[in-house]
Design an enzyme around this catalytic site. Structure first.
Site, PDB file in Angstrom:
ATOM      1  NE  ARG A  19     -10.899 -13.884  -4.893  1.00 15.42           N
ATOM      2  CZ  ARG A  19     -10.550 -13.331  -6.050  1.00 15.42           C
ATOM      3  NH1 ARG A  19      -9.918 -12.168  -6.053  1.00 15.42           N
ATOM      4  NH2 ARG A  19     -10.814 -13.926  -7.189  1.00 15.42           N
ATOM      5  CD  GLU A  20     -17.919 -16.893  -0.815  1.00 10.90           C
ATOM      6  OE1 GLU A  20     -18.312 -18.073  -0.821  1.00 10.90           O
ATOM      7  OE2 GLU A  20     -16.813 -16.533  -0.342  1.00 10.90           O
ATOM      8  CG  LEU A  21     -16.773  -9.553   3.395  1.00  8.85           C
ATOM      9  CD1 LEU A  21     -18.233  -9.201   3.637  1.00  8.85           C
ATOM     10  CD2 LEU A  21     -16.048  -9.746   4.724  1.00  8.85           C
ATOM     11  CE  LYS A  22     -11.386  -8.778  -4.807  1.00  8.93           C
ATOM     12  NZ  LYS A  22     -10.635  -7.555  -4.506  1.00  8.93           N
ATOM     13  CE  LYS A 113       2.628  -4.091   5.239  1.00 13.55           C
ATOM     14  NZ  LYS A 113       2.069  -4.846   4.140  1.00 13.55           N
ATOM     15  CB  ILE A 435       4.729   3.231  -6.519  1.00 13.90           C
ATOM     16  CG1 ILE A 435       4.704   4.455  -5.600  1.00 13.90           C
ATOM     17  CG2 ILE A 435       5.389   2.063  -5.798  1.00 13.90           C
ATOM     18  CD1 ILE A 435       6.059   5.021  -5.266  1.00 13.90           C
ATOM     19  CD1 TRP A 565       4.166  -9.558   2.069  1.00 14.57           C
ATOM     20  CD2 TRP A 565       4.207  -8.483   0.110  1.00 14.57           C
ATOM     21  NE1 TRP A 565       3.848  -8.248   2.315  1.00 14.57           N
ATOM     22  CE2 TRP A 565       3.869  -7.563   1.141  1.00 14.57           C
ATOM     23  CE3 TRP A 565       4.291  -8.023  -1.202  1.00 14.57           C
ATOM     24  CZ2 TRP A 565       3.616  -6.211   0.880  1.00 14.57           C
ATOM     25  CZ3 TRP A 565       4.040  -6.680  -1.454  1.00 14.57           C
ATOM     26  CH2 TRP A 565       3.701  -5.794  -0.432  1.00 14.57           C
ATOM     27  CG  HIS A 698      -4.024   2.330   0.445  1.00 11.20           C
ATOM     28  ND1 HIS A 698      -2.860   3.007   0.738  1.00 11.20           N
ATOM     29  CD2 HIS A 698      -3.652   1.090   0.047  1.00 11.20           C
ATOM     30  CE1 HIS A 698      -1.826   2.203   0.533  1.00 11.20           C
ATOM     31  NE2 HIS A 698      -2.276   1.046   0.117  1.00 11.20           N
ATOM     32  CB  CYS A 730       1.030   2.446  -2.491  1.00  2.00           C
ATOM     33  SG  CYS A 730       1.491   0.703  -2.296  1.00  2.00           S
TER      34      CYS A 730
END
Length: 764
Positions: A19-22, A113, A435, A565, A698, A730
């Site tokens: 997850r380097e980009l994250k 989505k 939520i 999921w 978000h 959310c």
């Protein structure tokens, strides 16, 4: 022996094996690093991904499949399709992320989505007043970058028809497809630039929109579009890529257009077999390796399929491919050191799928099979024989229980339940809640991690969780929320948490996939029959309940969402797996209400994701999905209020299904879409209660009290206040405490102000 191009990968993951980009994106957003570090890490990731594919012998490797956030957003930037509200941002990196995430003063673009997957794309906002123009720097630069490593990549582009179809008009009445004459010249200009790069360049146009039920007009535009693009340059080899279902109409439309090839999905769209005689000598990019699931390919079955394909397509015109981008699966099994060895042997992640393509190419294209090649097939078949005979897969007790289900729905109509619940709950008008999840701080993540790694004791872990719950309950009481939650500090993921407590599930260490932007999820894996050995949530909910006199919601994930999921087992119908999960959730609901929990939320955030893309397949899915939800809540008494939550959904085509689910309260995400989604419920005459999300979690932006009051007033123009709940759109786990303190406080103040005004009117 055929020696031409044999293997093809639609696209590759980009978030990074670790997850380097994250991580670098989030450092950048927190102003802890510069964009130059993002650029450096992105280049390293692209190089690594290209070399993985090169080492596996993949014939067609992509460039421009990489993105810092989303490919649809990249395409909007490519076309200079920038909404007016971002016009004052001149730095290109700042603009890019502002469009995706918003700023303190500017609302982000909508996110939804990508077809029926758990990946989210940024929805472009288009109008006929936009000055579309080409910015091809990213595309050209990444192609040249790959050439530095000795690779001549195919260039991936979102096709014009898909781009327009998935965009939304600034003027709600406009048809975005009418803008094709305005954006097509940009694509033509782009192709001319690409043609100058080499004597021969392959371009993949992603057009998954054509696997949906599209009308004749759209098909005509599709034809005209590719007729024009195919004539730009004889140096270009155009490939139209489809995935997620069949594309029989599009294949026929493209029949006489001189493109190089067509990509078809034969895992989720076997109807594609019916139109192979329409290819007219084009290359068939045959999607035979499942790009959406993590199970090993059965080579015998795939070779049988390829023999069927070969009846209508010459072998030299067949190129073996993944069904779609490998974005939807984790990177590699090499990082999984703790998986059961048998279950691990049944799996295949992105890098393993590269090897599967290589294996199948040898088995299919090499006519005189050597002993080594035959061994490849035998080893593959041995794994499937062992799996079929494994006792880890089937639980006779579960099978017997499913066969003896007698109660499938709860008692009472909504009106009967609503009357009983109002008396028992005694909530004010416009009740406020959240939520479910609250911010997952670094401290709470470390607590879970340390406990999992045996660094701390059970007592230390329990104390840490209780301290978080104490703070969470106190905060909610302080700001005046009406219905509280415990904050879910013990849950890493809303599906994984339950999967860890159910039989039939297994978990990866590093099986991360991108959900949106820097957000990653680690889907659970369902490999066998599902049951609940013991209660899963009682202790934490009862502890939270003991800390307040207000109502605390029980928080569960619904059976359809757990299924959608997760990577679902491939040896059983999804409907049957969902039924098993529903029984486990039913048991949990029964225990919760016996313990005095008055409101239980059963999240079905991913209900819409499971919908087939073709109308002829929808009724079957709706039937078993609704039955599974109703089975799960069938143990709830009349006075127990059942909530459910749904994410990122266009409800126009499923409102009747939501009615059948018959949850007492549904919370939905509407903050980026205004009242458009809510109007569907009003028009339908939806009887149950609704909590439209009034602000976008978000985005880090904090909405003002006045802004939220205006949103609530607008909601009341559509639905009566007696039916409305006030909540964010959310869960809050991805946000920071400093952000949610103000956002939630403002939300409660707004609801209280409106409520006070309504009470004054009532007593005048």
């Amino acid at each position: 022996m055929y020696t031409g191009a044999t293997t093809y990968v639609v696209g590759f993951p980009r978030i990074g094996e670790q997850r380097e980009l994250k991580k670098v994106l989030e450092r950048y957003w927190d102003q802890k690093t510069s964009f130059s570090e993002i650029d450096e890490i992105a280049k390293n990731l692209r190089r690594r991904h290209w070399l993985y594919q090169k080492e596996a012998g993949i014939s067609f490797i992509s460039s421009n499949d990489f993105s810092l956030y989303d490919n649809m957003l990249d395409t909007a930037i490519m076309l200079n399709a920038v909404p007016e509200r971002f016009s004052n941002i001149h730095d290109k990196q700042e603009l890019y992320f502002a469009m995706a995430r918003g700023t303190n003063n500017t609302v982000a673009m909508e996110m939804t989505k990508w077809f029926n997957t758990n990946y989210h794309y940024i929805v472009p906002e288009l109008s006929d007043t936009m000055n579309f123009s080409l910015c091809a720097d990213k595309i050209i630069n990444e192609y040249r970058e790959a050439k530095e490593y000795g690779l001549r990549t195919k260039i991936n582009l979102i096709g014009p028809i898909t781009f327009l179809s998935l965009s939304k008009p600034v003027d709600g009445n406009q048809d975005t497809l009418e803008l094709l004459p305005k954006i097509l010249p940009c694509y033509v200009s782009l192709l001319k630039k690409i043609a100058d790069l080499d004597d021969e360049v392959y371009i993949q146009f992603d057009e998954p929109i054509v696997v949906k039920d599209i009308d004749r007009r759209t098909l005509n535009l599709f034809y005209l579009c590719y007729k024009e693009l195919s004539n730009v340059s004889n140096r270009l080899r155009l490939i139209v890529m489809t995935y997620f279902d069949h594309a029989v109409e599009a294949v026929k439309i493209l029949s006489d257009i001189p493109i190089y090839g067509i990509g078809l999905d034969f895992v989720y769209g076997q109807e594609n077999l019916k139109v192979l005689d329409s290819l007219n000598g084009k290359k068939l990019i045959a999607g035979v390796i499942d790009g959406r699931n993590i199970w090993k390919n059965n080579y015998h079955n795939t070779l049988t399929l390829l023999k069927d394909i070969e009846k209508n397509v010459k072998k030299e015109d067949i190129i073996l491919s993944t069904t779609c981008s490998l974005l939807h699966v984790p990177y590699s099994l090499k990082h999984e050191n703790h998986l059961d060895k048998d279950i691990k042997s049944w799996m295949s992640f992105a890098r393993e799928k590269l090897d599967e393509l290589s294996d199948l190419a040898k088995l299919f294209f090499v006519e005189n099979n050597s002993e080594d090649i035959l061994t490849i097939l035998e080893n593959n078949q041995r794994i499937f024989r062992e799996k079929q005979q494994s006792s880890k897969v089937i639980d006779p007790i579960v099978r017997e229980r499913v066969g003896n289900i007698k109660r499938r729905e709860r008692d009472g109509s909504f009106n009967d339940r609503n009357e009983a619940q109002r008396k028992k709950l005694d909530l004010p008008l416009l009740p406020t809640t959240t939520i479910g999840s609250f911010p997952q701080t670094e401290e709470i993540r470390k607590l879970r991690r340390d406990f999992k790694n045996n660094v701390i004791s059970q007592i230390e872990y329990d104390t840490g969780i209780k301290n978080y719950i104490d703070s969470c309950i106190q905060f909610q009481e302080d700001i005046g929320l009406d219905v509280l939650v415990h904050g879910e500090p013990e849950r890493n993921d809303m599906v994984e948490y339950f999967g860890e407590r159910l039989s039939g599930f297994v978990f990866t260490q590093n099986g991360w996939v991108q959900s949106y932007g820097s957000r990653c999820v680690k889907p659970t894996v369902i490999f066998g029959d599902v049951s609940r050995p013991k209660p899963m949530t009682i202790d934490t909910i009862l502890y939270a309940k003991s800390k307040t006199n207000k109502i605390v919601k029980g928080m569960l994930t619904g059976p359809v969402t757990i299924l959608n999921w997760s990577y679902c087992r491939s040896d059983m119908e999804r409907s049957a797996v969902c039924e098993q999960i529903a029984l486990a959730i039913r048991d949990e609901i029964n225990d919760l209400q016996k313990a005095g929990i008055k409101i239980i939320q059963v999240d079905e955030a991913a209900f819409k994701e499971g919908y087939p893309l073709r109308k002829e397949k929808v009724a079957y899915y709706e039937n078993w999905a609704v039955k599974s939800f109703k089975l799960a809540v069938s143990s709830a008494a009349i006075e127990t209020q059942i909530h459910t939550h749904m994410c990122y959904s266009d409800f126009n085509d499923i409102i009747h299904t939501i009615e059948k689910m018959d949850a007492d309260v549904i919370t939905i995400e509407t903050s980026r879409s205004g009242n458009k989604l809510l109007t569907v419920f009003a028009t339908r005459g939806y009887k149950n209660e609704i909590g439209p999300g009034i602000y976008d979690i978000h985005s880090p932006r904090v909405p003002s009290v006045e802004e939220l009051e205006e949103k609530i007033r607008n909601l009341m123009l559509v639905l009566p206040p007696s039916k409305l709940w006030i909540n964010p759109d959310c869960g809050l786990k991805t946000r920071k405490w400093d952000e949610i303190r103000w956002s939630l406080s403002n939300m409660v103040k707004a609801a209280q102000h409106i409520r006070l005004g309504l009470q004054r009117v009532m007593f005048v």
